[in-house]
Write an enzyme that holds these catalytic residues in place. Sequence first.
Site, PDB file in Angstrom:
ATOM      1  N   THR A 158      34.709  49.929  34.183  1.00  0.00           N
ATOM      2  CA  THR A 158      36.095  49.994  34.646  1.00  0.00           C
ATOM      3  C   THR A 158      36.915  50.880  33.713  1.00  0.00           C
ATOM      4  O   THR A 158      36.590  50.983  32.534  1.00  0.00           O
ATOM      5  CB  THR A 158      36.633  48.550  34.608  1.00  0.00           C
ATOM      6  OG1 THR A 158      35.967  47.826  35.615  1.00  0.00           O
ATOM      7  CG2 THR A 158      38.120  48.452  34.789  1.00  0.00           C
TER       8      THR A 158
ATOM      9  N   ARG B  38      34.290  40.777  47.628  1.00  0.00           N
ATOM     10  CA  ARG B  38      34.584  40.167  46.321  1.00  0.00           C
ATOM     11  C   ARG B  38      35.717  40.953  45.634  1.00  0.00           C
ATOM     12  O   ARG B  38      35.736  42.177  45.627  1.00  0.00           O
ATOM     13  CB  ARG B  38      33.324  40.205  45.449  1.00  0.00           C
ATOM     14  CG  ARG B  38      33.515  39.680  44.009  1.00  0.00           C
ATOM     15  CD  ARG B  38      33.826  40.777  43.013  1.00  0.00           C
ATOM     16  NE  ARG B  38      33.763  40.325  41.628  1.00  0.00           N
ATOM     17  CZ  ARG B  38      34.124  41.072  40.591  1.00  0.00           C
ATOM     18  NH1 ARG B  38      34.565  42.296  40.768  1.00  0.00           N
ATOM     19  NH2 ARG B  38      34.041  40.610  39.358  1.00  0.00           N
ATOM     20  N   VAL B  39      36.659  40.237  45.051  1.00  0.00           N
ATOM     21  CA  VAL B  39      37.726  40.884  44.292  1.00  0.00           C
ATOM     22  C   VAL B  39      37.674  40.361  42.860  1.00  0.00           C
ATOM     23  O   VAL B  39      37.564  39.151  42.645  1.00  0.00           O
ATOM     24  CB  VAL B  39      39.109  40.592  44.916  1.00  0.00           C
ATOM     25  CG1 VAL B  39      40.222  41.185  44.069  1.00  0.00           C
ATOM     26  CG2 VAL B  39      39.178  41.145  46.338  1.00  0.00           C
ATOM     27  N   GLY B  40      37.740  41.289  41.903  1.00  0.00           N
ATOM     28  CA  GLY B  40      37.668  40.901  40.494  1.00  0.00           C
ATOM     29  C   GLY B  40      39.052  40.750  39.879  1.00  0.00           C
ATOM     30  O   GLY B  40      40.061  40.566  40.579  1.00  0.00           O
ATOM     31  N   ASP B  41      39.085  40.860  38.563  1.00  0.00           N
ATOM     32  CA  ASP B  41      40.336  40.651  37.824  1.00  0.00           C
ATOM     33  C   ASP B  41      41.277  41.844  37.876  1.00  0.00           C
ATOM     34  O   ASP B  41      42.484  41.696  37.675  1.00  0.00           O
ATOM     35  CB  ASP B  41      40.017  40.357  36.352  1.00  0.00           C
ATOM     36  CG  ASP B  41      39.243  41.505  35.701  1.00  0.00           C
ATOM     37  OD1 ASP B  41      38.278  42.005  36.333  1.00  0.00           O
ATOM     38  OD2 ASP B  41      39.599  41.912  34.582  1.00  0.00           O
TER      39      ASP B  41
ATOM     40  N   HIS C 231      33.642  40.867  32.680  1.00  0.00           N
ATOM     41  CA  HIS C 231      33.185  40.056  33.804  1.00  0.00           C
ATOM     42  C   HIS C 231      34.406  39.405  34.469  1.00  0.00           C
ATOM     43  O   HIS C 231      34.930  38.397  33.989  1.00  0.00           O
ATOM     44  CB  HIS C 231      32.207  39.004  33.278  1.00  0.00           C
ATOM     45  CG  HIS C 231      31.386  38.401  34.353  1.00  0.00           C
ATOM     46  ND1 HIS C 231      30.076  38.048  34.177  1.00  0.00           N
ATOM     47  CD2 HIS C 231      31.685  38.103  35.637  1.00  0.00           C
ATOM     48  CE1 HIS C 231      29.613  37.547  35.320  1.00  0.00           C
ATOM     49  NE2 HIS C 231      30.569  37.568  36.206  1.00  0.00           N
TER      50      HIS C 231
END
Length: 340
Positions: free
Chosen positions: A205, A233-236, A258
């Site tokens: 990222t 899926r969606v991350g932070d 993560h």
Amino acid sequence: MFKKLITMTAVALIVSTPCLTAEVLDIKAEAKEKRYSLVIHGGAGTILKKHITPEIEKRIRGKLTKSLLAGETILKSGGSSLDAIVASIKILEDSPEFNAGHGAVFTSEGKNELDASIMDGRTLNAGSIAGVTTIKNPITLARAVMDKSRHVMFIGNGAETFAREQGIETVDPSYFYVERRYQQLLRAQGRDKSSAYFSDHRFGTVGAVAIDQEGNIAAGTSTGGMTNKRYGRVGDVPIIGAGTYANNKSCGVSATGHGEYFIRATVARSICALMEYKGLSLQEAADAIVMEQLVEMKGDGGIIAVDKDGNIVYSFNSAGMYRGKVSQSEKPSTGIFKDN
Ligand code: ASP
């Protein structure tokens, strides 16, 4: 505040002692001498020296430096921290070395779904997007959401429609295809976790945080998420307060790691809150979250941050983190491993 004080003192001195005028004007010029800071990251993970050839290292450091220079040019000439971080992030998004824009990782279905966010520490305005598949530079769409809509977050088709209305550059999804990333997906699906190349590049990222000459802080982050993530899926990264946060009263933060853990620990906001409410320094606050809380939770990754006085901080609990920084008093420098 500091600038104002010096200017007031200078004016008082000019009035009371004309012979000091020249000297005082010098002081004034110096006080006005431009203070700014910019810090960037290109992801954290199991980045070990033995896995990176000198050519790859050179290429990565070169891209990080290019990104720093793009942002610094804006900050140096009095531009805003928002413009600076967008310029820096766009360069990293365009580089196949990083997991954002061109070079983003693949979902379990072999697609690229991109997330990004941006926050303005002066107004606390923010913009974010999740799960887009045709936006060349997701950070520019996050910025448009912040500046041109009455909302904070758009996902999927709604985000793509908004992008078209705003004239944001779109591309065919094949633009994001990078063979090396596709091989990572195949390895991940074959559960070949022993592959150095896979573990090496687990994250990637990108993000930037800056404070400009006006003392305004901005933070932004952009990603393809995590290799082999499930569809949707969606991350932070697009979650304001998890992957990105900025507040002129304390600091700006951009995270990488993560995402599931970073969401649960509301990493970026927690760091700013520890400064605001507990009076911790930026380094103390960052380490409390990254080196203590996340380690306890087993959440790999790290952050970059800048506080309201322009101090730049890194904190990462992974073996390495692609990173770089520059300020009015410091030339651009880059780091990859723990010991640079
Ligand atoms: N934080 C990102 C995510 O979980 C991944 C990364 O930082 O590389 O989506």
